[in-house]
Structure formats: structure tokens, C-alpha cells
Design an enzyme around this catalytic site. Sequence first.
Site, PDB file in Angstrom:
ATOM      1  N   LYS A 183       0.855  -1.195   0.000  1.00 10.36           N
ATOM      2  CA  LYS A 183       0.000   0.000   0.000  1.00 10.36           C
ATOM      3  C   LYS A 183       0.894   1.251   0.000  1.00 10.36           C
ATOM      4  CE  LYS A 183      -3.397  -2.909   0.128  1.00 10.36           C
ATOM      5  NZ  LYS A 183      -4.075  -3.512   1.252  1.00 10.36           N
TER       6      LYS A 183
HETATM    7  C1  LIG Z   1      -5.017  -4.599   1.676  1.00 17.69           C
HETATM    8  C2  LIG Z   1      -6.488  -4.484   1.819  1.00 17.69           C
HETATM    9  C3  LIG Z   1      -7.154  -4.884   2.982  1.00 17.69           C
HETATM   10  C4  LIG Z   1      -6.468  -5.605   4.098  1.00 17.69           C
HETATM   11  O1  LIG Z   1      -5.367  -4.962   4.604  1.00 17.69           O
HETATM   12  P1  LIG Z   1      -4.203  -5.818   5.324  1.00 17.69           P
HETATM   13  O2  LIG Z   1      -3.378  -4.780   5.984  1.00 17.69           O
HETATM   14  O3  LIG Z   1      -3.469  -6.534   4.235  1.00 17.69           O
HETATM   15  O4  LIG Z   1      -4.851  -6.754   6.268  1.00 17.69           O
HETATM   16  C5  LIG Z   1      -8.511  -4.649   3.058  1.00 17.69           C
HETATM   17  N1  LIG Z   1      -9.200  -4.069   2.053  1.00 17.69           N
HETATM   18  C6  LIG Z   1      -8.599  -3.707   0.913  1.00 17.69           C
HETATM   19  C7  LIG Z   1      -9.407  -3.059  -0.158  1.00 17.69           C
HETATM   20  C8  LIG Z   1      -7.230  -3.916   0.755  1.00 17.69           C
HETATM   21  O5  LIG Z   1      -6.637  -3.585  -0.395  1.00 17.69           O
END
Ligand SMILES: *Cc1c(COP(=O)(O)O)cnc(C)c1O
Length: 407
Positions: free
Chosen positions: A198
Site C-alpha cells: 500500500k
Molecule cells: C489490503 C487491503 C485490505 C487488508 O489490509 P491488510 O493490511 O493486508 O490486512 C482490506 N481491504 C482492501 C481493499 C485492501 O486492499
Amino acid sequence: MTDPGSRFLPYGRHQIDEDDIAAVVSVLRSDSLTGGPLVAEFEQAFAERVGARFAVACANGTAGLHLAAMALGLGPDDAAIVPTLTFLATANAARYVGAEVVFADVDPATGLMRPEDLQDAHAKAVNRKIRAVIPVHLNGQCVDMEAVAGFAGRNGLRIIEDACHAIGATYRTRSGDEVRVGACRHSDMTVFSLHPVKTIAMGEGGVVTTNDPDLHAALLRLRNHGMVREASRFVQRDEAFDADGQPNPWYYEMPEPGYNYRASEIHCALGLSQLRKLDRFLARRRELANLYDRMLAPLTPLLRPIPRIAGCASGWHLYVVQMDFPSAKTTRATLMRRLLGKGIGTQVHYLPVHRQPYYRSRYGNALLPGADAYYASCLSLPLFPAMSNGEVERVVAALADELAQAE
Ligand SMILES: *Cc1c(COP(=O)(O)O)cnc(C)c1O
């Protein structure tokens, strides 16, 4: 024909600098590895950055979504509307608390849930007690939150924004205000992920923001096993207090079970250090996206960037194009393999969640044609702040080459 001088380009990648490393190392040399001052410091900085009253750091974005669902008190008699074009965790968060998922369709062009998709999902699920909606700011672009909030208000729904793609994104209201995602202007809570793919990284990490003191208290409690330590909230007076009416120093209570979803000092040190670079990362992501847009223009109509939402400054988690694979006389799998051979990583975000075996067997085959159409043509290209302009050119040249060869 991989150019030996060119590095592999993943679809996304973290950027860690020496000052991030120094921040983590200084925690390792300190007295507290978890439960120290950096958690609150990170939370305060995050809340200020997104314009929310409170932020709660947690183990990851998925834990954040689970905490948010619990804080709203969603349970087995309830249902939540979730756009099907998202990562698994958005829908799973409802299932963790026993709530049913009602999948909403999305705009085939942007992948975002539209107000009419929300309305349709709500109208179709007549036999369910729908209590919440979890809009997803896919790719970093923003859902029409003003419309979602209007609908939710009229129908008694609570709102959790899944902003795991959209740290730093903003959107414009009809009256012209610029709203920061995370400020919860049109929602109860907003959830972010700081997974390394991210925009900013904690290793594993998540943040939930809210303006509601009760939700804030619930999030803090549920993140830490459901433990309550404020004497004023103890209900078992004979256990809690000594003969003089003083609270026993060891005592805590658990009104309902929570989880260990805490974020450590190590993670929060990294999160805090990365947060300072958010604006720089966002600016570079935006530059690269603009460059892609310009360079890809000659490849239309076989390949088109996702249209931009007016008034939204995207968080640019992903740079996604839509391709007409049949007209290009290729398949997505073939193209992805050939690009990989040239050192270019691509990805598909996402198989609509209603098409996962678990959800198919639970709810049957839903008809969500917008999501199916988006999925059929989407491809995420490499995008990360350390990417050079030359590397964008390299990706575009490889795509042009593949399209020309497939003719
Ligand atoms: C990455 C993601 C999550 C989960 O996040 P994590 O930190 O990997 O648990 C939830 N929703 C969306 C849309 C994501 O891209």
C-alpha cells in the site's frame, strides 16, 4: 528478451529509507518494544493527517475492518453491503462477526460502487436486516460518499469506509468542500492498511479513524482482548474494590471478548516515519500516473486508463488499465506471462469476491455484471514511488510491443 540492465518492476513496492531504518533501530534499543509511547504518537499524527478526531493503530487492515464491525455491534442477525470488487478482507470482516454479506455491483469503468449499486443491493436483500455498508475506495479513487451517507441516513445504515487503497486521497462535496479520506465526514469509521504494497508501510499494520468517542473507546478495548481498566466502568464491585472503596491495583474486567490486534512500537515507529513521507510518495505516484496516462494514449482503444473521478485526488495505490483482450487478440494470462518475461510484474485486482468458492456456496451465483465486466478487462501496472520515468516508458513500450505482435 530481458534487458540485463533493467531491474524487475513489481506492480507495487514499499520504499524504506535510512531514516525509517534508524527509527526502527532506535525502538529496538529502547525499553519498550510494544505498548510504549510511539503507538499514541503515531495515532495522533495519523489522526491529524487525515483530519479525524481519533485514530486507533492495529495489527493490519483486516484487523481494522474486524474491529470496526465489532465496534458497530454487527452480529449474526445483521447484514452488511459490500461492493464485490474488493479484496477478500472487506467481506470477510462481516463474516468474522457472523453478519451476512450482501454484495453490491460496481461501475464497470471505475470499479467503484455507485449510489444506484448500493440502492439495488439494499432493495434486493429484502429479507435481511441490513445494518451497515462498507464502501471501498478502489485503487485510491473515492466512492461518492455524500450520496452513500445520504442513502445510509435514510435507511438506518452505519458506514465503514475501506480506505486501504486511499491513504491521502481527497474528494469534493457538492458544495465544494474538499474532504480528506479518513476524516469520517460521511462515515462512522475509516479503515486503512499499511501493508508494504500500500502507500506507506508498517510491515503489517492498520489504522481505524473515527470522530465518535464511544466507537473510539470500543476500538481500543476490542484491540486489547476486550479489557476495561477504568474503575468507573467496573460492574463487579466486590471483585474490583477493596474495603476502603479503592480499586484493586491488578484488576481489570472483560465485558465481551476482544482480540490481540495491537500494533507494536516497532511497527508504529516505522508507520510514523513513513507518514512523514506520505505527501512526497503521493506526489510521485501522481506524477507517474499522469505520465502513464499520456504515454498510453496512443494505445487506445485497445487499452485505456481507468477514468478519473471528478473532484477526487486519488491516493494512487494502483495504476489500473482496462484492456480489450479479445480485440487485442490475446488473453490476459498470456500478456501477463510475456510481460513477466520482460521483467514487468502486473496483477489483477480483483476477482469479484462473490465469485470466491466460499461466497458462491453461501449465497449462490449473484448477478453483478458491472463487476464482472471490470474484472474481465482490468490489469494493474507497476506503480511505486521509486519508479523512474524511464521505467514507465519501459512498461508502455513493452505493452505496445505485445499489442503489435498480437495483431
Ligand atoms: C489490503 C487491503 C485490505 C487488508 O489490509 P491488510 O493490511 O493486508 O490486512 C482490506 N481491504 C482492501 C481493499 C485492501 O486492499
